[in-house]
Design a protein around this motif. Structure first.
Motif, short mmCIF file in Angstrom:
data_model
loop_
_atom_site.label_atom_id
_atom_site.label_comp_id
_atom_site.label_asym_id
_atom_site.label_seq_id
_atom_site.Cartn_x
_atom_site.Cartn_y
_atom_site.Cartn_z
N ALA A 33 4.10 0.51 87.54
CA ALA A 33 3.65 -0.63 86.73
C ALA A 33 3.22 -1.78 87.63
CB ALA A 33 4.75 -1.08 85.79
N GLY A 34 2.14 -2.43 87.25
CA GLY A 34 1.59 -3.53 88.05
C GLY A 34 0.48 -3.07 88.97
N ARG A 35 0.34 -1.76 89.10
CA ARG A 35 -0.75 -1.20 89.91
C ARG A 35 -1.80 -0.60 88.99
NH1 ARG A 35 2.79 1.85 94.57
NH2 ARG A 35 3.92 -0.01 95.20
N ARG A 36 -2.93 -0.29 89.57
CA ARG A 36 -4.01 0.34 88.83
C ARG A 36 -4.45 1.59 89.57
NH1 ARG A 36 -5.88 -2.83 84.81
NH2 ARG A 36 -7.85 -1.72 84.63
N SER A 37 -5.16 2.46 88.86
CA SER A 37 -5.65 3.70 89.44
C SER A 37 -7.14 3.84 89.14
CB SER A 37 -4.90 4.88 88.82
OG SER A 37 -5.45 6.11 89.25
N SER A 38 -7.86 4.38 90.09
CA SER A 38 -9.27 4.67 89.91
C SER A 38 -9.52 6.11 90.33
CB SER A 38 -10.13 3.71 90.72
OG SER A 38 -11.50 3.94 90.47
N GLU A 39 -10.26 6.83 89.52
CA GLU A 39 -10.54 8.24 89.75
C GLU A 39 -11.87 8.41 90.46
OE1 GLU A 39 -11.58 11.99 86.86
OE2 GLU A 39 -10.17 10.48 86.15
N VAL A 40 -11.86 9.22 91.52
CA VAL A 40 -13.09 9.57 92.25
C VAL A 40 -13.01 11.08 92.50
CG1 VAL A 40 -14.52 9.17 94.29
CG2 VAL A 40 -13.09 7.33 93.41
N GLY A 41 -13.63 11.86 91.63
CA GLY A 41 -13.52 13.31 91.73
C GLY A 41 -12.06 13.71 91.58
#
Length: 70
Positions: A33-41
């Motif tokens: 919690a408090g972090r974010r995620s980004s998808e790249v493949g």
């Protein structure tokens, strides 16, 4: 891997411009919690956003299956 590297660099540039965009990032929950995620493949970029000093801090980049276990 040069193509994957280009994709990750491109996404990091996207995140630098708009880290909270729903188009390429989502908030994480639980222990992350408090972090974010980004998808790249098949990779994920885990990061935090400091809105006060306007900094995106990347903590991890790795395969989807392993990144959330760290």
């Amino acid at each position: 891997a040069p193509e994957a590297r280009r994709q990750v660099i491109g996404r990091l540039e996207d995140l630098a411009n708009d880290p909270l965009s729903r188009s390429f990032s989502k908030p994480l929950h639980g222990a992350l919690a408090g972090r974010r995620s980004s998808e790249v493949g098949g990779l994920r970029i885990i990061f935090t956003v400091d809105r006060v000093v306007r900094v995106v801090a990347v903590s991890d980049i790795g395969p989807r299956g392993d990144i959330y276990k760290r």
